[in-house]
Scaffold this active site. Structure first.
Site, short mmCIF file in Angstrom:
data_model
loop_
_atom_site.label_atom_id
_atom_site.label_comp_id
_atom_site.label_asym_id
_atom_site.label_seq_id
_atom_site.Cartn_x
_atom_site.Cartn_y
_atom_site.Cartn_z
N ALA A 113 51.62 -16.52 -79.24
CA ALA A 113 52.42 -17.53 -78.55
C ALA A 113 51.76 -18.87 -78.82
O ALA A 113 50.53 -18.95 -78.82
CB ALA A 113 52.44 -17.24 -77.06
N SER A 212 44.32 -18.17 -79.99
CA SER A 212 43.98 -16.87 -80.57
C SER A 212 44.09 -16.92 -82.10
O SER A 212 44.07 -17.99 -82.69
CB SER A 212 44.93 -15.80 -80.02
OG SER A 212 46.24 -16.02 -80.49
N ASN A 235 56.71 -23.30 -76.03
CA ASN A 235 56.80 -24.60 -75.34
C ASN A 235 56.50 -25.72 -76.32
O ASN A 235 55.89 -25.48 -77.36
CB ASN A 235 55.78 -24.64 -74.18
CG ASN A 235 54.36 -24.38 -74.66
OD1 ASN A 235 53.97 -23.23 -74.88
ND2 ASN A 235 53.60 -25.43 -74.86
N1 HPA Z 1 48.67 -24.48 -75.98
C1 HPA Z 1 47.79 -23.48 -76.20
N2 HPA Z 1 48.14 -22.21 -76.20
C2 HPA Z 1 49.43 -21.91 -75.99
C3 HPA Z 1 50.39 -22.89 -75.77
C4 HPA Z 1 49.99 -24.25 -75.76
O1 HPA Z 1 50.79 -25.19 -75.58
N3 HPA Z 1 51.58 -22.26 -75.61
C5 HPA Z 1 51.33 -20.94 -75.73
N4 HPA Z 1 50.02 -20.71 -75.97
#
Ligand code: HPA
Length: 274
Positions: A113, A212, A235
């Site tokens: 993610a 990660s 996001n």
């Molecule tokens: N920043 C860091 N790690 C993440 C983010 C982010 O905006 N979204 C999902 N993992």
């Protein structure tokens, strides 16, 4: 964790798995857990039972290894991973990738993610990783080098396999959805970034940011595995919208991106697996 520990864990798995070990493994990131359900006829190992495996501590990371089939092709699916922000040592961060290598895995598909720094790649979209910036301050290869894994100073010019990435692009084309491409920057976390950090990362050339994936890539390249990966954008990165970031949002949009990511991984495995 020594070479012997890695081999012992691989032996533990081989003793309990009846069949040929797949040559492809995929690591599923946050919010992508549901993808593991797509793996058929799976032999399942909890990370808790695998000797030497780091124990997961984060909600949304189940921590299981599944050996089964996707689209009828043999795959290993890692549901969950060890993170640097959980306080894992370099050796612990390297461990699961080394075990996959010891099992005979040749291709490692990394998913995660991530927050997007690209205006045209919003929540729910996917980005193929073409390169990375290790801004985490940690490195899984720190410590005495064991040459049986790989060289002291591994080259990472072509860390992200161009041919495999182009297979992802072809698959996305066929499936009819956009696949962005770009550089993934790893921050240590566990806090999300400040808007000023995101500004800085943009100047550095980052397209997506997460916590990660880089450790697994470095460990895999060290032992000579081929690596490719896709970020599911959950996001816009901090400061891009005015909204605050939450883990909840990460999980929610992770689930939305997971729909296309599952299609992409299915098509990829069908193309690539023996
Ligand atoms: N920043 C860091 N790690 C993440 C983010 C982010 O905006 N979204 C999902 N993992």
């Amino acid at each position: 964790m020594t070479y012997k520990d890695v081999q012992s864990c691989a032996a533990y798995i081989k003793e309990r798995f009846d069949g040929d070990i797949p040559s492809i493994a995929m690591v599923l990131g946050s919010g992508l857990n549901s993808l593991a359900d797509a793996v058929k006829n799976a032999t399942v190992f909890s990370f808790l039972d695998l000797p030497g495996f780091p124990k997961p501590t984060v909600e949304g990371h189940a921590g299981r290894m599944l050996i089964g089939t996707l689209e009828g092709k043999p795959v290993i699916c890692m549901q969950g991973r060890a993170h640097a922000y959980e306080g894992n040592s370099p050796e612990k961060l390297a461990f699961s990738t080394r075990v996959l290598w010891a099992l005979g895995v040749e291709i490692l598909v990394l998913t995660n993610a991530a927050g997007s720094l690209m205006k045209d790649a919003g929540p729910g979209s996917l980005m193929a990783i073409t390169d990375h910036i290790n801004f985490s301050g940690i490195n899984p290869l720190v410590g005495v080098n064991d040459d049986r894994f790989g060289p002291r100073f591994p080259d990472v010019t072509n860390a992200w396999d161009k041919e495999l990435t182009s297979t992802f692009e072809k698959c996305a084309d066929k499936l009819g959805f956009p696949l962005h491409k770009g550089t993934y920057l790893m921050a240590m976390g566990p806090n999300f970034e400040t808007p000023a950090e995101i500004q800085a990362f943009r100047v550095m050339g980052a397209n997506a940011v997460g916590m990660s994936t880089v450790p697994e890539c470095l460990t895999a390249r060290h032992v000579g595995m081929r690596v490719c990966g896709v970020s599911s954008i959950t996001n816009y990165a901090a400061g891009m919208t005015g909204d605050e970031l939450t883990h909840h949002e990460t999980m929610e949009f992770g689930a939305i991106a997971a729909v296309n990511l599952e299609k992409l991984l299915r098509a990829f495995v069908e193309q690539i697996a023996a």
